[in-house]
Design an enzyme around this catalytic site. Structure first.
Site, short mmCIF file in Angstrom:
data_model
loop_
_atom_site.label_atom_id
_atom_site.label_comp_id
_atom_site.label_asym_id
_atom_site.label_seq_id
_atom_site.Cartn_x
_atom_site.Cartn_y
_atom_site.Cartn_z
CB CYS A 88 13.14 9.83 7.21
SG CYS A 88 14.04 9.00 5.92
CD GLU A 90 14.40 2.17 7.19
OE1 GLU A 90 15.16 1.23 6.96
OE2 GLU A 90 14.73 3.37 7.14
CE LYS A 100 -1.66 2.84 3.02
NZ LYS A 100 -1.83 4.06 2.23
CD GLU A 132 10.19 13.38 10.99
OE1 GLU A 132 9.08 12.86 11.27
OE2 GLU A 132 11.05 12.78 10.34
P1 NAD Z 1 2.40 8.32 7.76
O1 NAD Z 1 2.84 7.50 8.92
O2 NAD Z 1 1.28 9.23 7.93
O3 NAD Z 1 2.03 7.39 6.54
C1 NAD Z 1 2.89 6.37 6.05
C2 NAD Z 1 2.05 5.29 5.41
O4 NAD Z 1 1.24 4.68 6.41
C3 NAD Z 1 1.08 5.80 4.35
O5 NAD Z 1 0.97 4.84 3.32
C4 NAD Z 1 -0.22 5.90 5.13
O6 NAD Z 1 -1.37 5.82 4.32
C5 NAD Z 1 -0.12 4.71 6.03
N1 NAD Z 1 -0.94 4.79 7.25
C6 NAD Z 1 -1.48 5.91 7.82
N2 NAD Z 1 -2.17 5.56 8.92
C7 NAD Z 1 -2.07 4.21 9.05
C8 NAD Z 1 -2.55 3.28 9.99
N3 NAD Z 1 -3.26 3.64 11.05
N4 NAD Z 1 -2.23 1.98 9.83
C9 NAD Z 1 -1.47 1.58 8.79
N5 NAD Z 1 -1.00 2.42 7.85
C10 NAD Z 1 -1.27 3.72 7.98
O7 NAD Z 1 3.72 9.06 7.25
P2 NAD Z 1 3.85 10.03 6.01
O8 NAD Z 1 3.23 11.33 6.41
O9 NAD Z 1 3.39 9.38 4.76
O10 NAD Z 1 5.44 10.16 5.89
C11 NAD Z 1 6.16 11.03 6.67
C12 NAD Z 1 6.83 10.31 7.82
O11 NAD Z 1 7.55 9.18 7.34
C13 NAD Z 1 7.84 11.14 8.54
O12 NAD Z 1 7.72 10.98 9.92
C14 NAD Z 1 9.17 10.58 8.06
O13 NAD Z 1 10.25 10.79 8.92
C15 NAD Z 1 8.86 9.16 7.87
N6 NAD Z 1 9.78 8.54 6.92
C16 NAD Z 1 10.76 7.74 7.39
C17 NAD Z 1 11.65 7.16 6.50
C18 NAD Z 1 12.75 6.27 6.98
O14 NAD Z 1 13.34 5.59 6.16
N7 NAD Z 1 13.06 6.25 8.25
C19 NAD Z 1 11.54 7.39 5.15
C20 NAD Z 1 10.52 8.23 4.72
C21 NAD Z 1 9.63 8.78 5.62
#
Ligand code: NAD
Length: 495
Positions: free
Chosen positions: A293, A259, A184, A391
Protein backbone atom coordinates in the site's frame (compact mmCIF):
# COMPACT_ATOMS: atom_id res chain seq x y z
CA UNK A 1 20.80 -23.73 -7.61
CA UNK A 2 19.45 -25.21 -4.38
CA UNK A 3 15.83 -24.70 -3.44
CA UNK A 4 15.19 -24.46 0.32
CA UNK A 5 12.95 -25.79 1.63
CA UNK A 6 10.93 -28.15 -0.58
CA UNK A 7 7.37 -27.60 -1.72
CA UNK A 8 4.81 -29.55 0.33
CA UNK A 9 3.74 -32.89 -1.16
CA UNK A 10 0.11 -32.23 -0.13
CA UNK A 11 -1.78 -29.07 0.86
CA UNK A 12 -2.12 -28.34 4.56
CA UNK A 13 -5.73 -28.33 5.80
CA UNK A 14 -7.04 -25.71 8.24
CA UNK A 15 -10.29 -25.11 10.11
CA UNK A 16 -12.13 -22.05 11.41
CA UNK A 17 -12.22 -21.01 15.05
CA UNK A 18 -15.62 -20.07 16.46
CA UNK A 19 -16.36 -19.84 20.20
CA UNK A 20 -13.33 -21.93 21.08
CA UNK A 21 -14.14 -24.77 18.64
CA UNK A 22 -12.29 -25.57 15.45
CA UNK A 23 -14.45 -26.71 12.54
CA UNK A 24 -15.20 -26.77 8.83
CA UNK A 25 -17.89 -24.73 7.10
CA UNK A 26 -21.11 -25.77 5.37
CA UNK A 27 -19.87 -23.53 2.54
CA UNK A 28 -17.13 -25.99 1.57
CA UNK A 29 -13.45 -25.31 1.05
CA UNK A 30 -11.02 -23.01 -0.74
CA UNK A 31 -7.85 -24.57 -2.14
CA UNK A 32 -4.93 -22.15 -2.41
CA UNK A 33 -2.28 -22.70 -5.08
CA UNK A 34 1.17 -21.21 -4.58
CA UNK A 35 1.31 -18.24 -7.00
CA UNK A 36 5.00 -18.92 -7.55
CA UNK A 37 4.78 -22.66 -8.22
CA UNK A 38 1.19 -23.48 -9.20
CA UNK A 39 0.86 -26.31 -6.66
CA UNK A 40 -1.85 -26.60 -3.94
CA UNK A 41 -0.44 -25.51 -0.58
CA UNK A 42 -3.42 -25.02 1.72
CA UNK A 43 -7.12 -25.73 2.14
CA UNK A 44 -9.30 -23.45 4.29
CA UNK A 45 -13.04 -23.31 4.97
CA UNK A 46 -15.21 -21.36 2.54
CA UNK A 47 -17.20 -19.61 5.25
CA UNK A 48 -20.81 -18.44 5.09
CA UNK A 49 -22.90 -15.65 6.59
CA UNK A 50 -24.24 -18.23 9.08
CA UNK A 51 -20.65 -18.82 10.28
CA UNK A 52 -20.28 -15.08 10.80
CA UNK A 53 -23.50 -15.01 12.85
CA UNK A 54 -22.17 -17.78 15.10
CA UNK A 55 -18.80 -16.07 15.44
CA UNK A 56 -20.39 -12.72 16.32
CA UNK A 57 -22.63 -14.40 18.91
CA UNK A 58 -19.56 -16.05 20.49
CA UNK A 59 -17.63 -12.78 20.52
CA UNK A 60 -20.64 -10.96 22.02
CA UNK A 61 -21.11 -13.62 24.71
CA UNK A 62 -17.49 -13.30 25.74
CA UNK A 63 -17.54 -9.51 25.65
CA UNK A 64 -20.67 -9.21 27.79
CA UNK A 65 -20.15 -12.32 29.86
CA UNK A 66 -16.77 -11.34 31.22
CA UNK A 67 -13.40 -12.97 31.33
CA UNK A 68 -11.61 -10.56 29.03
CA UNK A 69 -12.42 -6.84 29.21
CA UNK A 70 -12.81 -7.04 33.00
CA UNK A 71 -9.64 -8.92 33.87
CA UNK A 72 -6.60 -6.87 34.95
CA UNK A 73 -4.69 -5.42 32.00
CA UNK A 74 -1.61 -7.19 33.39
CA UNK A 75 -3.29 -10.54 32.70
CA UNK A 76 -4.18 -9.53 29.11
CA UNK A 77 -0.62 -8.27 28.62
CA UNK A 78 0.80 -11.60 29.84
CA UNK A 79 -1.23 -13.49 27.22
CA UNK A 80 -0.13 -11.12 24.45
CA UNK A 81 3.53 -11.48 25.50
CA UNK A 82 3.21 -15.25 25.55
CA UNK A 83 1.68 -15.11 22.06
CA UNK A 84 4.68 -13.07 20.88
CA UNK A 85 7.06 -15.68 22.35
CA UNK A 86 5.17 -18.43 20.52
CA UNK A 87 5.26 -16.49 17.22
CA UNK A 88 9.05 -16.43 17.48
CA UNK A 89 9.17 -20.13 18.36
CA UNK A 90 7.00 -20.98 15.33
CA UNK A 91 8.64 -18.41 13.05
CA UNK A 92 9.90 -20.80 10.39
CA UNK A 93 6.61 -22.66 10.04
CA UNK A 94 4.65 -19.39 9.83
CA UNK A 95 7.07 -17.88 7.32
CA UNK A 96 6.99 -20.88 5.02
CA UNK A 97 3.20 -21.01 4.69
CA UNK A 98 3.12 -17.21 4.30
CA UNK A 99 5.53 -17.51 1.37
CA UNK A 100 3.73 -20.46 -0.20
CA UNK A 101 0.41 -18.60 -0.16
CA UNK A 102 1.58 -15.08 -1.00
CA UNK A 103 4.56 -15.66 -3.33
CA UNK A 104 6.88 -13.37 -1.35
CA UNK A 105 10.51 -14.40 -0.69
CA UNK A 106 10.98 -16.65 2.31
CA UNK A 107 13.64 -14.40 3.90
CA UNK A 108 11.13 -11.55 3.71
CA UNK A 109 8.41 -13.64 5.38
CA UNK A 110 10.83 -14.47 8.19
CA UNK A 111 11.47 -10.73 8.69
CA UNK A 112 7.76 -9.99 8.66
CA UNK A 113 6.98 -12.70 11.22
CA UNK A 114 9.75 -11.37 13.48
CA UNK A 115 8.42 -7.84 13.02
CA UNK A 116 4.95 -9.10 13.88
CA UNK A 117 6.25 -10.50 17.19
CA UNK A 118 7.64 -7.02 17.98
CA UNK A 119 4.18 -5.57 17.45
CA UNK A 120 2.64 -8.14 19.83
CA UNK A 121 5.24 -7.25 22.50
CA UNK A 122 4.63 -3.53 22.04
CA UNK A 123 0.84 -3.92 22.21
CA UNK A 124 1.15 -5.95 25.42
CA UNK A 125 2.73 -2.87 27.01
CA UNK A 126 -0.08 -0.72 25.64
CA UNK A 127 -2.64 -2.90 27.46
CA UNK A 128 -1.18 -1.71 30.75
CA UNK A 129 -0.41 1.82 29.61
CA UNK A 130 -4.04 2.49 28.61
CA UNK A 131 -5.64 4.88 31.09
CA UNK A 132 -8.21 7.61 31.46
CA UNK A 133 -8.09 11.10 32.95
CA UNK A 134 -9.54 12.94 35.91
CA UNK A 135 -10.65 16.55 36.13
CA UNK A 136 -10.22 17.74 39.67
CA UNK A 137 -10.81 21.35 38.68
CA UNK A 138 -14.59 21.34 38.35
CA UNK A 139 -15.13 22.86 41.81
CA UNK A 140 -14.99 21.49 45.33
CA UNK A 141 -18.22 19.50 44.98
CA UNK A 142 -17.46 17.87 41.65
CA UNK A 143 -15.06 15.35 40.17
CA UNK A 144 -14.76 14.55 36.47
CA UNK A 145 -13.64 11.09 35.31
CA UNK A 146 -12.81 10.15 31.74
CA UNK A 147 -12.73 6.40 31.22
CA UNK A 148 -11.40 4.52 28.24
CA UNK A 149 -13.44 1.39 27.60
CA UNK A 150 -13.15 -1.28 24.91
CA UNK A 151 -15.47 -0.52 22.01
CA UNK A 152 -16.94 -4.04 22.01
CA UNK A 153 -17.04 -6.64 19.26
CA UNK A 154 -14.67 -5.74 16.40
CA UNK A 155 -14.85 -7.14 12.87
CA UNK A 156 -11.34 -7.33 11.42
CA UNK A 157 -10.90 -7.75 7.65
CA UNK A 158 -7.38 -8.02 6.23
CA UNK A 159 -5.75 -8.20 2.75
CA UNK A 160 -3.26 -10.61 1.15
CA UNK A 161 -0.15 -8.50 0.73
CA UNK A 162 1.20 -8.67 4.31
CA UNK A 163 -1.22 -11.12 5.92
CA UNK A 164 0.57 -11.86 9.19
CA UNK A 165 2.18 -8.44 9.64
CA UNK A 166 -0.99 -6.44 9.00
CA UNK A 167 -2.82 -8.74 11.41
CA UNK A 168 -0.18 -7.89 14.04
CA UNK A 169 -0.64 -4.17 13.41
CA UNK A 170 -4.26 -4.54 14.51
CA UNK A 171 -5.19 -7.66 16.48
CA UNK A 172 -2.95 -7.28 19.57
CA UNK A 173 -4.10 -3.67 19.99
CA UNK A 174 -7.75 -4.75 19.71
CA UNK A 175 -7.12 -7.41 22.36
CA UNK A 176 -5.08 -5.06 24.55
CA UNK A 177 -8.08 -2.70 24.62
CA UNK A 178 -10.27 -5.55 25.91
CA UNK A 179 -12.36 -6.06 22.77
CA UNK A 180 -13.44 -9.37 21.29
CA UNK A 181 -13.03 -10.08 17.58
CA UNK A 182 -14.44 -11.75 14.49
CA UNK A 183 -11.82 -11.76 11.79
CA UNK A 184 -11.63 -12.61 8.14
CA UNK A 185 -8.28 -12.86 6.38
CA UNK A 186 -7.99 -12.66 2.60
CA UNK A 187 -9.23 -15.80 0.84
CA UNK A 188 -5.77 -16.04 -0.79
CA UNK A 189 -3.71 -15.99 2.40
CA UNK A 190 -5.77 -17.29 5.32
CA UNK A 191 -3.43 -19.83 6.90
CA UNK A 192 -1.21 -17.67 9.08
CA UNK A 193 -4.27 -15.96 10.59
CA UNK A 194 -5.67 -19.39 11.49
CA UNK A 195 -2.26 -20.34 12.91
CA UNK A 196 -2.40 -17.17 15.00
CA UNK A 197 -5.71 -18.42 16.40
CA UNK A 198 -3.95 -21.61 17.51
CA UNK A 199 -1.08 -19.61 19.01
CA UNK A 200 -3.51 -17.49 21.02
CA UNK A 201 -5.19 -20.64 22.29
CA UNK A 202 -1.75 -21.95 23.37
CA UNK A 203 -1.05 -18.59 25.04
CA UNK A 204 -4.16 -18.99 27.20
CA UNK A 205 -6.61 -16.64 25.47
CA UNK A 206 -10.14 -17.40 26.75
CA UNK A 207 -12.41 -18.99 24.14
CA UNK A 208 -14.66 -16.68 22.18
CA UNK A 209 -12.30 -13.68 22.42
CA UNK A 210 -10.94 -14.36 18.92
CA UNK A 211 -13.10 -15.98 16.25
CA UNK A 212 -11.92 -16.61 12.71
CA UNK A 213 -14.11 -17.15 9.65
CA UNK A 214 -12.23 -17.62 6.37
CA UNK A 215 -13.83 -17.18 2.97
CA UNK A 216 -14.58 -14.68 0.24
CA UNK A 217 -15.45 -11.00 0.58
CA UNK A 218 -18.93 -11.98 -0.54
CA UNK A 219 -20.41 -13.43 1.68
CA UNK A 220 -18.05 -13.43 4.72
CA UNK A 221 -16.64 -9.90 4.54
CA UNK A 222 -20.04 -8.47 3.66
CA UNK A 223 -21.72 -10.28 6.54
CA UNK A 224 -19.18 -8.70 8.90
CA UNK A 225 -19.55 -5.14 7.62
CA UNK A 226 -23.36 -5.41 7.56
CA UNK A 227 -23.69 -7.10 10.95
CA UNK A 228 -25.94 -5.28 13.42
CA UNK A 229 -24.15 -6.73 16.46
CA UNK A 230 -20.63 -5.65 15.51
CA UNK A 231 -19.55 -2.36 17.11
CA UNK A 232 -16.62 -1.54 14.88
CA UNK A 233 -15.03 -2.74 11.64
CA UNK A 234 -11.33 -2.44 11.00
CA UNK A 235 -10.81 -2.87 7.27
CA UNK A 236 -7.54 -2.97 5.36
CA UNK A 237 -7.73 -3.38 1.61
CA UNK A 238 -8.79 -1.56 -1.52
CA UNK A 239 -10.41 1.87 -1.55
CA UNK A 240 -13.30 0.35 -3.53
CA UNK A 241 -14.24 -2.12 -0.78
CA UNK A 242 -13.38 0.47 1.90
CA UNK A 243 -16.01 2.77 0.42
CA UNK A 244 -18.64 0.01 0.49
CA UNK A 245 -17.67 -0.66 4.13
CA UNK A 246 -18.41 2.95 5.06
CA UNK A 247 -21.80 2.73 3.36
CA UNK A 248 -22.64 -0.58 5.09
CA UNK A 249 -21.59 0.82 8.47
CA UNK A 250 -24.52 3.24 8.36
CA UNK A 251 -26.96 0.42 9.18
CA UNK A 252 -26.01 0.39 12.88
CA UNK A 253 -23.64 3.41 12.86
CA UNK A 254 -20.67 1.18 13.63
CA UNK A 255 -17.28 2.80 13.90
CA UNK A 256 -15.04 2.15 10.89
CA UNK A 257 -11.28 2.33 10.66
CA UNK A 258 -9.86 2.02 7.16
CA UNK A 259 -6.39 1.53 5.71
CA UNK A 260 -6.73 1.71 1.95
CA UNK A 261 -4.78 2.25 -1.23
CA UNK A 262 -2.06 4.70 -2.14
CA UNK A 263 -0.36 6.29 -5.14
CA UNK A 264 2.67 7.33 -3.23
CA UNK A 265 5.03 10.05 -4.47
CA UNK A 266 8.81 9.90 -4.17
CA UNK A 267 10.43 13.33 -4.54
CA UNK A 268 14.14 13.62 -5.35
CA UNK A 269 15.71 17.08 -5.13
CA UNK A 270 18.70 18.20 -7.23
CA UNK A 271 21.11 17.89 -4.28
CA UNK A 272 20.08 14.36 -3.20
CA UNK A 273 22.59 11.55 -2.77
CA UNK A 274 21.61 9.80 -6.00
CA UNK A 275 23.23 6.44 -5.20
CA UNK A 276 21.40 6.17 -1.92
CA UNK A 277 18.17 7.44 -3.50
CA UNK A 278 18.35 5.00 -6.44
CA UNK A 279 18.70 1.97 -4.18
CA UNK A 280 15.87 3.21 -1.95
CA UNK A 281 13.63 3.94 -4.94
CA UNK A 282 14.19 0.48 -6.43
CA UNK A 283 13.50 -1.14 -3.07
CA UNK A 284 10.45 1.12 -2.55
CA UNK A 285 8.79 0.04 -5.78
CA UNK A 286 9.93 -3.61 -6.00
CA UNK A 287 9.53 -4.68 -2.38
CA UNK A 288 6.82 -7.35 -2.23
CA UNK A 289 6.72 -7.14 -6.05
CA UNK A 290 5.20 -3.66 -5.70
CA UNK A 291 2.19 -5.04 -3.85
CA UNK A 292 2.57 -2.60 -0.96
CA UNK A 293 0.00 0.00 0.00
CA UNK A 294 2.95 2.34 0.66
CA UNK A 295 4.85 1.42 -2.52
CA UNK A 296 6.69 4.44 -3.98
CA UNK A 297 5.23 4.24 -7.47
CA UNK A 298 5.43 7.89 -8.64
CA UNK A 299 8.94 9.26 -8.92
CA UNK A 300 9.03 13.05 -9.11
CA UNK A 301 12.62 14.11 -9.74
CA UNK A 302 14.24 17.51 -10.25
CA UNK A 303 14.79 17.88 -14.00
CA UNK A 304 18.52 18.53 -13.55
CA UNK A 305 19.15 15.04 -12.12
CA UNK A 306 16.58 12.99 -14.03
CA UNK A 307 19.15 11.48 -16.39
CA UNK A 308 21.78 10.30 -13.86
CA UNK A 309 19.09 9.04 -11.49
CA UNK A 310 17.26 7.13 -14.25
CA UNK A 311 20.55 5.52 -15.30
CA UNK A 312 21.23 4.36 -11.73
CA UNK A 313 17.68 3.02 -11.32
CA UNK A 314 17.91 1.15 -14.62
CA UNK A 315 21.16 -0.46 -13.59
CA UNK A 316 19.77 -1.60 -10.23
CA UNK A 317 16.49 -2.84 -11.73
CA UNK A 318 18.56 -4.93 -14.13
CA UNK A 319 20.43 -6.50 -11.22
CA UNK A 320 17.48 -7.33 -8.95
CA UNK A 321 16.81 -11.06 -8.87
CA UNK A 322 13.18 -11.95 -9.43
CA UNK A 323 11.93 -15.54 -9.15
CA UNK A 324 11.20 -18.53 -6.92
CA UNK A 325 10.56 -17.12 -3.43
CA UNK A 326 12.13 -20.22 -1.86
CA UNK A 327 15.51 -19.39 -3.44
CA UNK A 328 17.35 -17.22 -0.90
CA UNK A 329 19.08 -14.99 -3.49
CA UNK A 330 15.80 -13.76 -4.99
CA UNK A 331 14.74 -10.33 -3.76
CA UNK A 332 11.36 -10.27 -5.52
CA UNK A 333 8.83 -13.11 -5.73
CA UNK A 334 5.52 -13.72 -7.48
CA UNK A 335 2.40 -11.64 -7.98
CA UNK A 336 -0.38 -12.94 -5.75
CA UNK A 337 -2.64 -14.35 -8.48
CA UNK A 338 -3.39 -14.35 -12.18
CA UNK A 339 -6.05 -11.64 -11.91
CA UNK A 340 -3.59 -9.22 -10.32
CA UNK A 341 -0.89 -10.09 -12.85
CA UNK A 342 -3.27 -9.52 -15.76
CA UNK A 343 -4.32 -6.21 -14.22
CA UNK A 344 -0.69 -5.07 -13.86
CA UNK A 345 0.13 -6.04 -17.47
CA UNK A 346 -3.02 -4.23 -18.64
CA UNK A 347 -1.97 -1.04 -16.83
CA UNK A 348 1.50 -1.32 -18.39
CA UNK A 349 -0.16 -1.52 -21.83
CA UNK A 350 -2.19 1.57 -21.02
CA UNK A 351 1.00 3.35 -19.96
CA UNK A 352 2.47 2.62 -23.37
CA UNK A 353 -0.64 3.54 -25.37
CA UNK A 354 -1.10 6.79 -23.43
CA UNK A 355 2.39 8.01 -24.35
CA UNK A 356 4.62 6.87 -21.46
CA UNK A 357 8.09 5.73 -22.57
CA UNK A 358 8.73 2.15 -21.44
CA UNK A 359 12.43 2.07 -20.57
CA UNK A 360 12.69 -1.43 -19.16
CA UNK A 361 10.51 -4.44 -18.26
CA UNK A 362 6.81 -4.53 -18.99
CA UNK A 363 6.34 -8.26 -19.53
CA UNK A 364 5.53 -11.51 -17.76
CA UNK A 365 8.56 -13.60 -16.79
CA UNK A 366 9.49 -17.25 -16.57
CA UNK A 367 8.81 -19.64 -14.94
CA UNK A 368 5.31 -19.77 -16.39
CA UNK A 369 4.18 -22.02 -13.53
CA UNK A 370 4.06 -18.81 -11.48
CA UNK A 371 3.01 -15.19 -11.92
CA UNK A 372 6.16 -13.11 -12.26
CA UNK A 373 6.35 -9.61 -13.75
CA UNK A 374 9.55 -7.84 -14.81
CA UNK A 375 10.65 -4.73 -12.91
CA UNK A 376 9.19 -2.00 -15.09
CA UNK A 377 10.18 1.62 -15.60
CA UNK A 378 8.38 4.38 -17.49
CA UNK A 379 9.70 7.89 -18.14
CA UNK A 380 7.77 10.90 -19.42
CA UNK A 381 4.76 10.12 -17.23
CA UNK A 382 2.19 12.91 -17.14
CA UNK A 383 -0.67 13.51 -14.72
CA UNK A 384 -3.44 12.37 -17.09
CA UNK A 385 -1.99 8.88 -17.67
CA UNK A 386 -3.62 5.97 -15.89
CA UNK A 387 -0.26 4.78 -14.50
CA UNK A 388 0.10 8.19 -12.83
CA UNK A 389 -3.29 7.99 -11.15
CA UNK A 390 -4.26 4.37 -10.44
CA UNK A 391 -2.64 2.17 -7.85
CA UNK A 392 -0.87 -0.47 -10.01
CA UNK A 393 0.06 -2.71 -7.06
CA UNK A 394 2.89 -4.16 -9.11
CA UNK A 395 6.60 -3.57 -9.86
CA UNK A 396 5.99 -0.48 -12.00
CA UNK A 397 7.66 2.90 -11.52
CA UNK A 398 6.73 6.05 -13.45
CA UNK A 399 9.05 9.07 -13.63
CA UNK A 400 8.04 12.72 -13.99
CA UNK A 401 10.17 15.84 -13.52
CA UNK A 402 9.77 19.11 -11.60
CA UNK A 403 11.46 22.53 -11.55
CA UNK A 404 10.54 24.19 -8.24
CA UNK A 405 9.74 22.84 -4.77
CA UNK A 406 6.24 24.30 -5.11
CA UNK A 407 5.81 22.29 -8.34
CA UNK A 408 6.98 19.13 -6.60
CA UNK A 409 4.47 19.59 -3.77
CA UNK A 410 1.64 20.24 -6.23
CA UNK A 411 2.54 17.14 -8.26
CA UNK A 412 2.94 14.97 -5.16
CA UNK A 413 -0.52 16.03 -3.93
CA UNK A 414 -2.16 15.57 -7.32
CA UNK A 415 -3.89 12.32 -6.29
CA UNK A 416 -7.02 11.24 -4.48
CA UNK A 417 -4.80 9.24 -2.12
CA UNK A 418 -2.65 10.37 0.83
CA UNK A 419 -1.10 7.28 2.31
CA UNK A 420 2.68 7.74 2.13
CA UNK A 421 5.46 9.83 0.58
CA UNK A 422 9.24 9.67 0.40
CA UNK A 423 11.73 12.53 0.05
CA UNK A 424 15.37 12.15 -0.99
CA UNK A 425 17.26 15.37 -0.34
CA UNK A 426 20.44 16.73 1.26
CA UNK A 427 18.87 20.15 1.76
CA UNK A 428 17.20 20.45 5.15
CA UNK A 429 15.08 23.45 4.23
CA UNK A 430 13.77 21.87 1.01
CA UNK A 431 13.05 18.53 2.63
CA UNK A 432 11.14 20.19 5.48
CA UNK A 433 9.14 22.31 3.02
CA UNK A 434 8.28 19.15 1.05
CA UNK A 435 7.44 17.21 4.21
CA UNK A 436 5.12 19.98 5.43
CA UNK A 437 3.52 20.50 2.03
CA UNK A 438 2.75 16.91 1.08
CA UNK A 439 -0.50 15.53 2.44
CA UNK A 440 0.19 11.94 3.47
CA UNK A 441 -0.07 9.94 6.69
CA UNK A 442 3.38 8.35 6.53
CA UNK A 443 6.58 9.92 5.28
CA UNK A 444 10.20 9.00 4.97
CA UNK A 445 13.13 11.32 4.43
CA UNK A 446 16.27 9.71 2.99
CA UNK A 447 14.89 6.24 3.65
CA UNK A 448 11.70 4.44 2.71
CA UNK A 449 9.25 1.76 3.88
CA UNK A 450 10.66 1.38 7.36
CA UNK A 451 8.96 1.73 10.69
CA UNK A 452 8.28 0.17 14.02
CA UNK A 453 5.48 -0.52 16.47
CA UNK A 454 5.95 2.91 18.10
CA UNK A 455 4.92 4.87 15.00
CA UNK A 456 1.27 5.48 14.08
CA UNK A 457 0.21 4.53 10.55
CA UNK A 458 -2.74 5.54 8.40
CA UNK A 459 -3.78 7.67 5.49
CA UNK A 460 -5.03 11.14 4.54
CA UNK A 461 -7.72 11.70 1.93
CA UNK A 462 -9.08 8.51 0.29
CA UNK A 463 -6.33 6.37 1.81
CA UNK A 464 -8.16 5.79 5.04
CA UNK A 465 -9.67 6.73 8.36
CA UNK A 466 -8.05 6.38 11.78
CA UNK A 467 -4.57 5.31 12.85
CA UNK A 468 -3.14 1.92 13.76
CA UNK A 469 -0.09 1.04 15.92
CA UNK A 470 1.85 3.37 18.19
CA UNK A 471 0.04 4.90 21.14
CA UNK A 472 -3.01 5.54 18.94
CA UNK A 473 -3.18 1.83 17.99
CA UNK A 474 -5.09 0.99 21.15
CA UNK A 475 -7.12 4.24 21.40
CA UNK A 476 -8.68 3.42 18.03
CA UNK A 477 -10.49 0.45 19.63
CA UNK A 478 -11.86 2.29 22.66
CA UNK A 479 -14.83 4.42 23.56
CA UNK A 480 -14.46 7.40 25.88
CA UNK A 481 -16.87 7.65 28.80
CA UNK A 482 -17.17 11.02 30.47
CA UNK A 483 -18.46 10.94 34.08
CA UNK A 484 -19.28 13.75 36.48
CA UNK A 485 -19.61 12.86 40.14
CA UNK A 486 -21.38 15.35 42.39
CA UNK A 487 -20.22 15.27 45.99
CA UNK A 488 -22.20 18.15 47.45
CA UNK A 489 -25.77 18.98 48.43
CA UNK A 490 -28.27 19.22 45.59
CA UNK A 491 -29.43 22.66 44.55
CA UNK A 492 -33.13 21.83 43.92
CA UNK A 493 -34.27 22.21 40.31
CA UNK A 494 -37.93 21.90 41.24
CA UNK A 495 -38.94 24.94 43.18
P1 NAD B 1 -9.58 -6.10 -1.27
O1 NAD B 1 -10.25 -4.83 -0.89
O2 NAD B 1 -10.00 -6.78 -2.49
O3 NAD B 1 -9.71 -7.17 -0.11
C1 NAD B 1 -9.37 -6.89 1.23
C2 NAD B 1 -10.19 -7.78 2.13
O4 NAD B 1 -11.56 -7.44 2.00
C3 NAD B 1 -10.10 -9.27 1.80
O5 NAD B 1 -10.15 -10.02 3.00
C4 NAD B 1 -11.35 -9.48 0.98
O6 NAD B 1 -11.81 -10.81 0.99
C5 NAD B 1 -12.33 -8.58 1.67
N1 NAD B 1 -13.47 -8.16 0.85
C6 NAD B 1 -13.57 -8.18 -0.51
N2 NAD B 1 -14.78 -7.71 -0.88
C7 NAD B 1 -15.45 -7.40 0.26
C8 NAD B 1 -16.73 -6.85 0.53
N3 NAD B 1 -17.57 -6.52 -0.44
N4 NAD B 1 -17.07 -6.63 1.81
C9 NAD B 1 -16.21 -6.91 2.81
N5 NAD B 1 -14.99 -7.45 2.62
C10 NAD B 1 -14.60 -7.67 1.36
O7 NAD B 1 -8.02 -5.77 -1.27
P2 NAD B 1 -6.83 -6.76 -1.57
O8 NAD B 1 -6.81 -6.98 -3.04
O9 NAD B 1 -6.86 -7.93 -0.66
O10 NAD B 1 -5.57 -5.88 -1.10
C11 NAD B 1 -5.01 -4.93 -1.92
C12 NAD B 1 -5.47 -3.54 -1.54
O11 NAD B 1 -5.28 -3.32 -0.15
C13 NAD B 1 -4.68 -2.45 -2.20
O12 NAD B 1 -5.53 -1.44 -2.65
C14 NAD B 1 -3.78 -1.93 -1.09
O13 NAD B 1 -3.33 -0.62 -1.26
C15 NAD B 1 -4.62 -2.09 0.09
N6 NAD B 1 -3.81 -2.19 1.30
C16 NAD B 1 -3.75 -1.12 2.14
C17 NAD B 1 -2.97 -1.18 3.27
C18 NAD B 1 -2.87 -0.02 4.21
O14 NAD B 1 -2.39 -0.21 5.31
N7 NAD B 1 -3.29 1.16 3.82
C19 NAD B 1 -2.27 -2.33 3.57
C20 NAD B 1 -2.35 -3.39 2.69
C21 NAD B 1 -3.15 -3.31 1.57
Amino acid sequence: MTVHPKLPSAPRKFQNLIGGSWGDSQGGEIVRLSPAHGVPVSVVPRGTAADVDKAVAAARRRFEGGGWAEIPAASRAAILRKAADLILQQKDELALIETLESGKPLWQSVNEVTGAADLWYYASGQAQAMHGETFNNLGHDSLGLVLREPIGVVGLITPWNFPFYILAERLPFILAAGCTVVMKPSEHTSSTTLMMGRILEQAGLPEGVVNIVTGYGDPVGQAIVNHMDIDMVSFTGSTRVGRSTVIASAANIKKVSLELGGKNPVVVTADADLDKAADGIVYGVLHNAGQCCVSGSRLIVHESVEKPLTERILELMGKVRVGDPLVPENRVGAIVNETQMTRILGLIDQGKSQGGKLVTGGARMEPRAGYFVEPTLFTGVTRDMTIAREEVFGPVLGISTFRSTADAIRMANDTEYGLAATIWSSDLRKSMDLMRGIRAGRMWINTTITGGPEMPIGGYKQSGLGRETGPSGIDEYTEVKSVIVDLGARQPWVI
